[in-house]
Design a protein around this motif. Structure first.
Motif, mmCIF file in Angstrom:
data_model
loop_
_atom_site.group_PDB
_atom_site.id
_atom_site.type_symbol
_atom_site.label_atom_id
_atom_site.label_comp_id
_atom_site.label_asym_id
_atom_site.label_seq_id
_atom_site.Cartn_x
_atom_site.Cartn_y
_atom_site.Cartn_z
ATOM 1 N N PRO A 128 34.763 -9.839 28.759
ATOM 2 C CA PRO A 128 34.801 -8.610 27.952
ATOM 3 C C PRO A 128 33.462 -8.374 27.259
ATOM 4 O O PRO A 128 32.740 -9.314 26.925
ATOM 5 N N THR A 129 33.124 -7.122 27.061
ATOM 6 C CA THR A 129 31.881 -6.762 26.395
ATOM 7 C C THR A 129 31.977 -7.050 24.906
ATOM 8 O O THR A 129 32.935 -6.632 24.251
ATOM 9 N N ALA A 130 30.998 -7.771 24.371
ATOM 10 C CA ALA A 130 30.923 -7.984 22.925
ATOM 11 C C ALA A 130 30.552 -6.662 22.270
ATOM 12 O O ALA A 130 29.852 -5.837 22.864
ATOM 13 N N LYS A 131 31.015 -6.463 21.059
ATOM 14 C CA LYS A 131 30.748 -5.216 20.346
ATOM 15 C C LYS A 131 29.769 -5.469 19.205
ATOM 16 O O LYS A 131 30.054 -6.263 18.319
ATOM 17 N N LEU A 132 28.616 -4.805 19.248
ATOM 18 C CA LEU A 132 27.648 -4.900 18.162
ATOM 19 C C LEU A 132 28.232 -4.147 16.975
ATOM 20 O O LEU A 132 28.487 -2.951 17.061
ATOM 21 N N ARG A 133 28.478 -4.849 15.862
ATOM 22 C CA ARG A 133 29.170 -4.241 14.728
ATOM 23 C C ARG A 133 28.485 -4.486 13.389
ATOM 24 O O ARG A 133 29.006 -4.069 12.366
ATOM 25 N N HIS A 134 27.320 -5.142 13.389
ATOM 26 C CA HIS A 134 26.761 -5.570 12.120
ATOM 27 C C HIS A 134 25.247 -5.705 12.231
ATOM 28 O O HIS A 134 24.750 -6.336 13.149
ATOM 29 N N LEU A 135 24.525 -5.076 11.312
ATOM 30 C CA LEU A 135 23.073 -5.219 11.191
ATOM 31 C C LEU A 135 22.772 -5.628 9.760
ATOM 32 O O LEU A 135 23.453 -5.183 8.834
ATOM 33 N N ALA A 136 21.743 -6.427 9.565
ATOM 34 C CA ALA A 136 21.407 -6.883 8.216
ATOM 35 C C ALA A 136 19.909 -6.820 7.979
ATOM 36 O O ALA A 136 19.113 -7.180 8.849
ATOM 37 N N PHE A 137 19.551 -6.339 6.801
ATOM 38 C CA PHE A 137 18.175 -6.289 6.332
ATOM 39 C C PHE A 137 18.088 -7.035 5.011
ATOM 40 O O PHE A 137 19.048 -7.066 4.248
ATOM 41 N N THR A 138 16.942 -7.600 4.731
ATOM 42 C CA THR A 138 16.669 -8.178 3.424
ATOM 43 C C THR A 138 15.785 -7.178 2.683
ATOM 44 O O THR A 138 14.833 -6.650 3.258
ATOM 45 N N ALA A 139 16.132 -6.904 1.426
ATOM 46 C CA ALA A 139 15.424 -5.870 0.660
ATOM 47 C C ALA A 139 15.008 -6.382 -0.705
ATOM 48 O O ALA A 139 15.674 -7.240 -1.284
ATOM 49 N N ARG A 140 13.916 -5.816 -1.218
ATOM 50 C CA ARG A 140 13.482 -6.153 -2.580
ATOM 51 C C ARG A 140 14.458 -5.606 -3.615
ATOM 52 O O ARG A 140 14.651 -6.201 -4.662
ATOM 53 N N ASP A 141 15.078 -4.441 -3.339
ATOM 54 C CA ASP A 141 16.044 -3.824 -4.242
ATOM 55 C C ASP A 141 17.235 -3.359 -3.411
ATOM 56 O O ASP A 141 17.280 -2.211 -2.948
ATOM 57 N N ALA A 142 18.196 -4.260 -3.211
ATOM 58 C CA ALA A 142 19.334 -3.981 -2.340
ATOM 59 C C ALA A 142 20.168 -2.804 -2.837
ATOM 60 O O ALA A 142 20.632 -1.991 -2.045
#
Length: 125
Positions: free
Chosen positions: A2-16
């Protein structure tokens, strides 16, 4: 497979908080979780965006941090990674309920594996 589903991206920020408010105000994303350190978690109902608060004493730079796949078979996905010569994914030791394992691709990029998905447990994934 089955195809995996891309569901999450993450960035690191100085001011979240400021960055989360930008994505909320400009694109209508909904903030659904805030960590005690100020990290923010938003969703468009399909993909979630984690904005991780940079720690002054941390060693993670601002910018792209990791992405995450929702898979039907976590154990099978982990076996496939090991069979491809990669390290076995490690259990995520966190109070965040969004991913069970952290893995690494051949270029050293981090990604998460989750069997339950990345939205809060009360919402459809």
């Amino acid at each position: 497979m089955p195809t995996a589903k891309l569901r999450h991206l993450a960035f690191t920020a100085r001011d979240a908080v400021k960055l989360a408010h930008f994505y909320r105000d400009q694109f209508g994303m909904r903030i659904f979780h805030t960590d005690p350190d100020g990290s923010q978690f938003l969703t468009d109902g399909y993909i979630n965006l984690a904005i991780i608060q940079q720690a002054l004493d941390g060693d993670v730079p601002t910018g792209f941090n990791h992405f995450g796949f929702h898979v039907d078979d976590v154990e099978g996905a982990m076996t496939g990674l090991v069979d491809a010569g990669l390290p076995k994914p490690a259990a995520r030791h966190t109070t965040r309920p969004f991913a069970e394992y952290r893995a690494i691709d051949p270029e050293g990029n981090w990604f998460d594996l989750s069997g339950h998905g990345f939205l809060p447990p009360t919402e459809e994934n």
